[in-house]
Design a protein around this motif. Structure first.
Motif, PDB file in Angstrom:
ATOM      1  N   GLU A  90       0.822  -1.202   0.000  1.00 15.18           N
ATOM      2  CA  GLU A  90       0.000   0.000   0.000  1.00 15.18           C
ATOM      3  C   GLU A  90       0.859   1.257   0.000  1.00 15.18           C
ATOM      4  O   GLU A  90       1.867   1.339   0.703  1.00 15.18           O
ATOM      5  CB  GLU A  90      -0.912  -0.008   1.222  1.00 15.18           C
ATOM      6  N   ASN A  97       2.888   3.233   2.956  1.00 16.48           N
ATOM      7  CA  ASN A  97       1.990   3.470   4.087  1.00 16.48           C
ATOM      8  C   ASN A  97       0.941   2.378   4.111  1.00 16.48           C
ATOM      9  O   ASN A  97       0.181   2.226   3.159  1.00 16.48           O
ATOM     10  CB  ASN A  97       1.303   4.838   3.982  1.00 16.48           C
ATOM     11  N   GLY A  98       0.908   1.603   5.202  1.00 15.91           N
ATOM     12  CA  GLY A  98      -0.030   0.496   5.309  1.00 15.91           C
ATOM     13  C   GLY A  98       0.723  -0.817   5.318  1.00 15.91           C
ATOM     14  O   GLY A  98       1.875  -0.893   5.742  1.00 15.91           O
ATOM     15  N   GLN A  99       0.092  -1.860   4.819  1.00 15.03           N
ATOM     16  CA  GLN A  99       0.692  -3.196   4.804  1.00 15.03           C
ATOM     17  C   GLN A  99       1.490  -3.395   3.527  1.00 15.03           C
ATOM     18  O   GLN A  99       1.072  -2.965   2.448  1.00 15.03           O
ATOM     19  CB  GLN A  99      -0.390  -4.268   4.906  1.00 15.03           C
ATOM     20  N   SER A 113       3.804  -3.691   8.667  1.00 10.98           N
ATOM     21  CA  SER A 113       3.306  -2.316   8.591  1.00 10.98           C
ATOM     22  C   SER A 113       4.400  -1.326   8.234  1.00 10.98           C
ATOM     23  O   SER A 113       5.535  -1.453   8.684  1.00 10.98           O
ATOM     24  CB  SER A 113       2.700  -1.912   9.937  1.00 10.98           C
ATOM     25  N   THR A 115       4.966   3.093   7.791  1.00  8.88           N
ATOM     26  CA  THR A 115       4.479   4.464   7.945  1.00  8.88           C
ATOM     27  C   THR A 115       5.536   5.396   7.363  1.00  8.88           C
ATOM     28  O   THR A 115       6.675   5.403   7.828  1.00  8.88           O
ATOM     29  CB  THR A 115       4.235   4.810   9.426  1.00  8.88           C
TER      30      THR A 115
END
Length: 151
Positions: A90, A97-99, A113, A115
């Motif tokens: 993502e 950002n995300g998985q 994860s 960020t």
């Protein structure tokens, strides 16, 4: 933003019933710095904007294939670097950002994860000996990692 149009096929696909929304078009573009883009975009009085699915090939060898929104990598995609490293997952605002899954050129891999391009939160790291380490990651630190044992 100045785009140099190389080839445009006017495949107008209307997204939604709103006649005010710009048409989704398909085409290929070359940038002054040597970058290339091929995929979906919108065009309005403000100019051309990458939206939808497309591939951006950077002059430095990076290649992004995936979703675009408002001229930024947004949604699901894959970014491959010139050294062979790759991120799949993502994106939001041109950043991881995300998985997602990041694979280094040596074959080691992080799954979890992200960020703002940083490893943050719960994840798994697969090292070059194929051991899986699990735990919470904070950018470059991963305090309390444990080896995941297969029984």
């Amino acid at each position: 933003k100045q785009w140099y149009q190389r080839r445009v096929r006017a495949d107008k696909k209307r997204k939604g019933a709103n006649s005010e929304a710009p048409s989704l078009l398909t085409g290929s573009f070359c940038f002054p710095n040597g970058d290339r883009y091929s995929g979906e975009y919108t065009s309005d009085s403000n100019g051309i904007c990458r939206n939808g699915q497309g591939t951006h090939t950077y002059a430095n060898g990076k290649v992004y294939t995936g979703a675009w929104k408002n001229d930024a990598m947004n949604g699901t995609g894959s970014l491959t670097f010139a050294n062979g490293s790759n991120y799949e997952g993502e994106f939001q605002g041109n950043a991881f950002n995300g998985q997602g899954v990041y694979t280094w050129e040596d074959g080691s891999q992080y799954r979890g994860s992200f960020t703002n391009n940083r490893l943050v939160g719960k994840g798994e790291y697969l090292d070059v000996q194929e051991r899986v380490w699990v735990g919470n990651f904070q950018e470059k630190a991963a305090i309390g990692l444990e080896v995941k044992l297969e029984c």
